[in-house]
Structures are given as structure tokens and as C-alpha cells.
Design an enzyme around this catalytic site. Structure first.
Site, mmCIF file in Angstrom:
data_model
loop_
_atom_site.group_PDB
_atom_site.id
_atom_site.type_symbol
_atom_site.label_atom_id
_atom_site.label_comp_id
_atom_site.label_asym_id
_atom_site.label_seq_id
_atom_site.Cartn_x
_atom_site.Cartn_y
_atom_site.Cartn_z
ATOM 1 C CG ASP A 288 -1.827 1.168 1.334
ATOM 2 O OD1 ASP A 288 -2.386 1.555 0.296
ATOM 3 O OD2 ASP A 288 -1.990 1.694 2.449
ATOM 4 C CG HIS A 289 -0.520 5.148 0.250
ATOM 5 N ND1 HIS A 289 -0.581 6.251 -0.568
ATOM 6 C CD2 HIS A 289 -1.755 4.994 0.774
ATOM 7 C CE1 HIS A 289 -1.808 6.739 -0.544
ATOM 8 N NE2 HIS A 289 -2.541 5.993 0.266
ATOM 9 C CG HIS B 16 -4.518 8.911 4.160
ATOM 10 N ND1 HIS B 16 -4.186 9.617 3.037
ATOM 11 C CD2 HIS B 16 -4.777 7.653 3.744
ATOM 12 C CE1 HIS B 16 -4.227 8.824 1.979
ATOM 13 N NE2 HIS B 16 -4.591 7.621 2.385
ATOM 14 C CG HIS C 115 -6.518 5.289 -0.458
ATOM 15 N ND1 HIS C 115 -5.145 5.364 -0.541
ATOM 16 C CD2 HIS C 115 -6.882 4.285 -1.287
ATOM 17 C CE1 HIS C 115 -4.699 4.448 -1.385
ATOM 18 N NE2 HIS C 115 -5.741 3.784 -1.863
ATOM 19 N N GLY C 116 -8.482 6.285 3.305
ATOM 20 C CA GLY C 116 -8.869 7.111 4.442
ATOM 21 C C GLY C 116 -10.254 6.805 4.973
ATOM 22 C CG ASN D 91 -7.276 1.062 0.954
ATOM 23 O OD1 ASN D 91 -7.850 0.136 0.385
ATOM 24 N ND2 ASN D 91 -6.143 1.565 0.507
ATOM 25 C CB ALA E 55 -4.822 2.032 8.302
ATOM 26 C CB THR E 56 -6.560 5.587 11.516
ATOM 27 O OG1 THR E 56 -5.496 6.067 10.687
ATOM 28 C CG2 THR E 56 -6.559 6.338 12.839
#
Length: 275
Positions: free
Chosen positions: A80-81, A174, A202-203, A224, A226-227
Site C-alpha cells: 500500500d502507498h 488519512h 482511501h482514508g 482501505n 487502517a487508523t
């Protein structure tokens, strides 16, 4: 179970596909456990920041691949990224079947040229490529209301680069720790109607559940996150340590974090599939 190409997961899924970022082994096992609880496919993502944390891609990538191969549901492992082409090439050499090459910080023509080169190289090796067009807020969590991906530019970008999926700017940012992002749902529908490849959000940690469902219905395919999982993991570990100050065995509090992430993954996959 053998590794499942991310393209197969995306194409076969009638709803949104959850793509969750791995920070350490506990994240990988938790994400797969959450997916197995619902019998749904999932994507394990390794970011460039994660690689920096571990000091190298190989240890965490091989661990994620091992977890994926032992899963009872289809699991893809994705880079990713990545802004560094060398990292992309290393990931492919290690066995990752998909990469997100992020040249969005470059001027437009350089972005196109660089992404097209990476996509061609990856396609020669059977690897799926995601790219980004538009500004998806930075790590400071700041929204940029005027920064949106224009449908005609997205179509042109995909045509010229040959990428397999496109991350677009529709209102997310993000590293959000609150769920109050405001998405442009009409733009998502316009992009879906125009762009010939799957759209990636994303984010997504900052998007409320009901809005995530609507975003998938409007056309978002790969989501996506993550946080939000990091927040769940950290909260569970903090609570465990607060209730048992004598604990020294890290397996005990890391298990609390792992279990919390697994629950959140199950919940979020349910949201993305209409639950």
C-alpha cells in the site's frame, strides 16, 4: 489455502472488499480471524510506513503471506502507498500479488509516465496495480473540500497508465480518529459510471458506517481502513494494562488488542457487504 489474487477478490465480490493495514503480526492474524468469522475474503495491506517501522519489507511481508496461506478464506497481500519503485519490485519478488504505486505527489505528466512504467513492469509479472489521482488528505487529517477527482481526468489517467484500480479523492482524509468525514456520494456515482476499473476509497477510518454502505452502493469497491483498527488495538491494550498493572507477559495484552481488531474487522466487513 493458496494466495488469492486481489483482482479475483475484487471481481468476484458483489459488494465492497475490505482492505486493512497490517502493522505487526497481531494485526495480520486478527484481520484474517475477523474475515474468517464471516466467511468473507479480505486484503492484508503493508504500507511504506509499516516497512520503515520494521526496518525492511521482507520480515513483515513474509509473515503476512504465511498468515494468508493458512487462512480459511481468500486473502490477498497488497503493498500500500509505495512511492519507491524499488520497494514495488522487492514486493513483487517476495510474492505480493498486488501493489499500490503512489506517484500522486508528482506533477501530472510525471505521475502518468512513472505510473505507466510501473504498471507495465508489474503486468509482465502478473501483478495487479492500483494508483491514485486527486488529493486524499494528508497525515494531518485535514480535509481539502476543493480537492476532488474529476471523472474525465480519471478516465484519461486510467487509459494512459493502464492501472487496474484507481484511488480517488471524494472527501476522505488519512489518519482520522473521528467518524465525521463528508463524502461526495454523487461524485462517487459519476466516477463509477465513467471509470472502467474498480474504485478505491482511501482514508475510510473517518467515514461513518451508514455512509460507507452508501459509498459501496454508489460504486466504491475496495475500502482501505487502517487508523480505526489501530485505535481499537490501542484502546484494548490500554484498558487491559489499566486493569492489571502487574502483567508483564506481552502476549496477554497484545491478545486483547488482537481480539479487538478481529471484532472490528468482522463488523466492518459486515458493513461493506450490506449488513
Amino acid at each position: 489455502m493458496p494466495l488469492t489474487p486481489i483482482g479475483d477478490i475484487v471481481r468476484r465480490s458483489p459488494a465492497g472488499v475490505g482492505a486493512f493495514n497490517v502493522i505487526q503480526l497481531e494485526h495480520a492474524t486478527a484481520i484474517v480471524a475477523g474475515a474468517e468469522a464471516l466467511g468473507l475474503p479480505v486484503v492484508l495491506q503493508i504500507s511504506e510506513n509499516c516497512v520503515r517501522y520494521h526496518g525492511a519489507l521482507e520480515p513483515i511481508a513474509l509473515a503476512a503471506l504465511a498468515v494468508a496461506r493458512r487462512a480459511e478464506v481468500p486473502v490477498a497481500v497488497h503493498l500500500d502507498h509505495a512511492t519507491d519503485r524499488a520497494l514495488v519490485e522487492e514486493a513483487v519478488g517476495l510474492g505480493l500479488g498486488s501493489v499500490m504505486y503512489d506517484a500522486s505527489a508528482l506533477p501530472d505528466e510525471e505521475n502518468v509516465a512513472s505510473t505507466a512504467e510501473v504498471a507495465a513492469w508489474c503486468h509482465e509479472r502478473g501483478v495487479w496495480v492500483e494508483a491514485e489521482l486527486g488529493e486524499v488528505g494528508g497525515k494531518d487529517g485535514v480535509h481539502a473540500p476543493g480537492a476532488r477527482t474529476k471523472p474525465h481526468e480519471a478516465v484519461d489517467y486510467v487509459t494512459r497508465t493502464g492501472v487496474d484500480a484507481l484511488a480517488v479523492a471524494v472527501g476522505t482524509s488519512h489518519a482520522m480518529t473521528t467518524k465525521d468525514a463528508v463524502l461526495d456520494l454523487e461524485l462517487i456515482a459519476e466516477l463509477r459510471a465513467a471509470v472502467p476499473v474498480p474504485l478505491v476509497l482511501h482514508g475510510s477510518s473517518g467515514v461513518p458506517d451508514d455512509v460507507l454502505r452508501e459509498a459501496v452502493q454508489r460504486g466504491m469497491k475496495k475500502i482501505n481502513i487502517a487508523t480505526h483498527l489501530n485505535k481499537a488495538f490501542t484502546g484494548a491494550v490500554r484498558d487491559y494494562l489499566a486493569h492489571d498493572e502487574r502483567v508483564v507477559d506481552s502476549r496477554k495484552y497484545l491478545k486483547a488488542g488482537r481480539d479487538a481488531v478481529a471484532r472490528e474487522v468482522s463488523h466492518l466487513l459486515g458493513v461493506l457487504t450490506g449488513g
